[in-house]
Design a protein around this motif. Structure first.
Motif, PDB file in Angstrom:
ATOM      1  N   ASN A  70      21.880   0.276  10.466  1.00 47.71           N
ATOM      2  CA  ASN A  70      21.177   1.163   9.612  1.00 47.71           C
ATOM      3  C   ASN A  70      20.537   0.383   8.375  1.00 47.71           C
ATOM      4  O   ASN A  70      19.586   0.715   7.672  1.00 47.71           O
ATOM      5  N   LYS A  73      17.399  -1.152   9.870  1.00 49.64           N
ATOM      6  CA  LYS A  73      16.319   0.067   9.830  1.00 49.64           C
ATOM      7  C   LYS A  73      15.787   0.265   8.699  1.00 49.64           C
ATOM      8  O   LYS A  73      14.681   0.386   8.223  1.00 49.64           O
ATOM      9  N   LEU A  74      16.516   0.434   7.630  1.00 53.02           N
ATOM     10  CA  LEU A  74      15.952   0.609   6.063  1.00 53.02           C
ATOM     11  C   LEU A  74      15.272  -0.496   5.824  1.00 53.02           C
ATOM     12  O   LEU A  74      14.288  -0.210   5.067  1.00 53.02           O
ATOM     13  N   SER A  75      15.822  -1.599   5.755  1.00 50.63           N
ATOM     14  CA  SER A  75      15.026  -2.693   5.442  1.00 50.63           C
ATOM     15  C   SER A  75      13.657  -2.747   5.824  1.00 50.63           C
ATOM     16  O   SER A  75      12.555  -2.980   5.438  1.00 50.63           O
ATOM     17  N   GLU A  76      13.527  -2.530   7.212  1.00 51.19           N
ATOM     18  CA  GLU A  76      12.189  -2.614   8.071  1.00 51.19           C
ATOM     19  C   GLU A  76      11.386  -1.562   7.692  1.00 51.19           C
ATOM     20  O   GLU A  76      10.065  -1.640   7.583  1.00 51.19           O
ATOM     21  N   ASN A  77      11.916  -0.174   7.422  1.00 47.78           N
ATOM     22  CA  ASN A  77      10.927   0.728   7.046  1.00 47.78           C
ATOM     23  C   ASN A  77      10.481   0.538   5.582  1.00 47.78           C
ATOM     24  O   ASN A  77       9.461   1.231   5.339  1.00 47.78           O
ATOM     25  N   ILE A  78      11.198   0.127   4.685  1.00 41.00           N
ATOM     26  CA  ILE A  78      10.684  -0.571   3.216  1.00 41.00           C
ATOM     27  C   ILE A  78       9.700  -1.454   3.357  1.00 41.00           C
ATOM     28  O   ILE A  78       8.772  -1.235   2.706  1.00 41.00           O
ATOM     29  N   LYS A  79       9.929  -2.332   4.262  1.00 39.33           N
ATOM     30  CA  LYS A  79       8.944  -3.441   4.356  1.00 39.33           C
ATOM     31  C   LYS A  79       7.501  -2.881   4.920  1.00 39.33           C
ATOM     32  O   LYS A  79       6.516  -3.329   4.631  1.00 39.33           O
ATOM     33  N   ASP A  80       7.564  -2.236   5.906  1.00 39.65           N
ATOM     34  CA  ASP A  80       6.506  -1.197   6.559  1.00 39.65           C
ATOM     35  C   ASP A  80       5.815  -0.723   5.401  1.00 39.65           C
ATOM     36  O   ASP A  80       4.356  -0.647   5.285  1.00 39.65           O
ATOM     37  N   ALA A  81       6.456   0.057   4.595  1.00 41.11           N
ATOM     38  CA  ALA A  81       5.689   0.885   3.656  1.00 41.11           C
ATOM     39  C   ALA A  81       5.040   0.220   2.550  1.00 41.11           C
ATOM     40  O   ALA A  81       3.970   0.170   2.077  1.00 41.11           O
ATOM     41  N   GLN A  82       5.613  -1.053   2.143  1.00 44.84           N
ATOM     42  CA  GLN A  82       5.180  -1.928   1.336  1.00 44.84           C
ATOM     43  C   GLN A  82       4.025  -2.477   1.880  1.00 44.84           C
ATOM     44  O   GLN A  82       2.748  -3.075   1.128  1.00 44.84           O
ATOM     45  N   ARG A  84       1.982  -1.156   4.021  1.00 45.73           N
ATOM     46  CA  ARG A  84       0.886   0.000   4.042  1.00 45.73           C
ATOM     47  C   ARG A  84       0.129  -0.008   2.572  1.00 45.73           C
ATOM     48  O   ARG A  84      -0.873   0.006   2.411  1.00 45.73           O
TER      49      ARG A  84
END
Length: 162
Positions: A70, A73-82, A84
């Motif tokens: 988790n 996953k959280l780190s990956e989601n944050i990097k993806d949002a950054q 974008r």
């Protein structure tokens, strides 16, 4: 002839201790000893309220893999949002720089460009905003960590009182 009964008592006590020791050694003591699983961990890894000590490594492994997966996953989601956000900021910057060059060629272009620049300025980061956001993230992280610690402590206390 008088027989000393102390010898029989000591012998029977030694035999009893030997028998009990052999019986306990033959049993799996780790299955007999149980530990309480905090409710947050229990929900996360789908385990029972009380687990035997022999299952402790399995429960611990499940918990650490849950936390690690988790966190990843959280780190990956944050990097993806950054990523974008960076892409949108770059596209906006490119569009404004293109408009700046051609705004003087049509009537009212300078006025329109000024208005667009003003509106874009509302969405751009101000100097020092990164530090403020970083402090806010750290404060939020510390508050979350403290809340998680309190939840675990309360669950341990509740489990002991139950």
């Amino acid at each position: 002839m008088k027989v000393d009964k102390k010898v029989f008592y000591v012998g029977s006590a030694a035999a009893s201790v030997l028998f009990i020791s052999l019986a306990v050694q033959g049993c799996d003591v780790q299955k007999a000893i149980k530990f309480d699983v905090p409710s947050g961990v229990r929900v996360a890894v789908d385990t029972k309220e009380r687990e035997s000590l022999s299952d402790s490594e399995f429960v611990w492994g499940q918990w650490t893999s849950y936390v690690e997966s988790n966190t990843a996953k959280l780190s990956e989601n944050i990097k993806d949002a950054q990523g974008r956000v960076a892409m949108i900021e770059n596209l906006t910057s490119m569009g404004l720089s293109t408009l700046e060059g051609v705004s003087g060629q049509f009537p009212g272009g300078a006025l329109a460009f000024s208005g667009l620049s003003l509106m874009t300025g509302w969405f751009l980061k101000r100097p020092g905003e990164n530090k403020a956001v970083e402090k806010e993230k750290e404060k939020s992280f510390n508050a979350g960590l403290e809340k998680a610690k309190n939840l675990l402590l309360n669950n341990i206390k509740d489990d002991k009182n139950a």
